[in-house]
Design a protein around this motif. Structure first.
Motif: not given
Length: 310
Positions: A82-85, A127-128, A167-170
């Motif tokens: 997973i990549l979060i930009v 990025p995460i 929201m749960q992800l963050y």
């Protein structure tokens, strides 16, 4: 890729599903009515030149390796990773012929508006990359899979339900981030009283429409202007003026989308004072005028929509 051109028919002239609106390197994500999240599945190779958008972007490949250039870094995102930009971060991507993936884009304001998100500002600005197979990685995949299922099921309140998973992800990522940065947070608390800084954020939320200044906020907190300025940036991750401007822009963007309120009234009620200042600031941050933004994202509000339900 199409250049930006606000639809002449207003909000009724919706763009086709998946259409990209570009002005230079700025992309404006088109959402379904009454939502601020889009999910695109794809099994066709694609290449996207460097661009940025206000939405957070998440990619989840299930086949093929997607190559991401995010600012000065390169990520080879493998199946299962997973990549979060982050929002407003320039990036480009290239997908291989055998690609298969989900691409999620969503506006982060409902999440970043939570008061305890201020501590996660540094995490939210880079990025995460989740690829270690850890419990956090597995739980993040599960939450995103729920988001995808909810999005395509289109049951009542699906947009809100999708955001509940995000929201749960963050919250999950934030807990991991805060555990891994114990020392900086302890040093921060030695210099800053979180209760005072949170009260300042509340003060901004309640008075953003007024002519508040760095001096006003410092006086409210009981610090000198220069000490407060340094502490505020350390606590929130942004200079005071930028934090206030983003708050006002978020309020204005919401009013542009949800109401038929005239631009001049939105300028005043969101704290910009004049239409000229509002237009200039909005264009600097969004690369379009408030009217163009409304033409892309705005909903048609009927007179009955403002009547009470009960």
């Amino acid at each position: 890729m199409a250049e930006f051109n606000a639809p002449s028919g207003g909000p009724q002239s919706r763009f086709p599903d998946g259409f990209r609106i570009l002005q230079g390197k700025q992309e404006y994500v088109t959402y379904l009515d009454h939502s601020s999240i889009r999910i695109w599945p794809s099994d066709v190779a694609a290449h996207y030149d460097p661009h940025r958008h206000s939405a957070v972007e998440i990619i989840m490949p299930s086949r093929g390796v997607t190559l991401y250039h995010v600012q000065d870094d390169v990520y080879r995102v493998q199946p299962g990773e997973i990549l979060i930009v982050p929002s407003d971060c320039q990036h480009a991507l290239t997908e291989p012929p055998e690609t298969q993936r989900y691409l999620l884009l969503f506006e982060p304001t409902p999440i970043t508006g939570m008061r305890d998100m201020a501590e996660l500002a540094p995490m939210m600005q880079r990025p995460i990359y989740l690829h270690d197979g850890s419990e956090t990685h597995s739980q993040a995949k599960e939450l995103l899979n729920h988001t995808v299922e909810c999005y395509f099921a289109r049951e009542p309140m699906w947009n809100t339900q999708c955001y509940s998973y995000l929201m749960q992800l963050y919250a999950l990522l934030g807990r991991r981030y805060l555990r891994s940065s114990t020392q900086p947070r302890e040093a921060l608390r030695r210099n800053i009283d979180p209760a005072i800084m949170n009260s300042v954020l509340t003060y901004i939320n309640e008075h953003y429409m007024d002519d508040i200044s760095l001096e006003n906020a410092a006086l409210f907190a009981g610090f000198s202007k220069y000490y407060f300025s340094r502490m505020f940036k350390q606590f929130s991750g942004l200079p005071f003026s930028e934090y206030l401007t983003r708050k006002r822009l978020n309020v204005a963007s919401d009013l542009l989308v949800r109401t038929n309120q005239p631009i001049r009234e939105i300028a005043v009620s969101s704290g910009f004072g004049s239409t000229a200042t509002f237009n200039r600031t909005f264009r600097e941050h969004k690369n379009c005028t408030p009217s163009q933004f409304r033409a892309i994202y705005g909903m048609v509000i009927s007179p009955a929509a403002d009547k009470p339900l009960f």
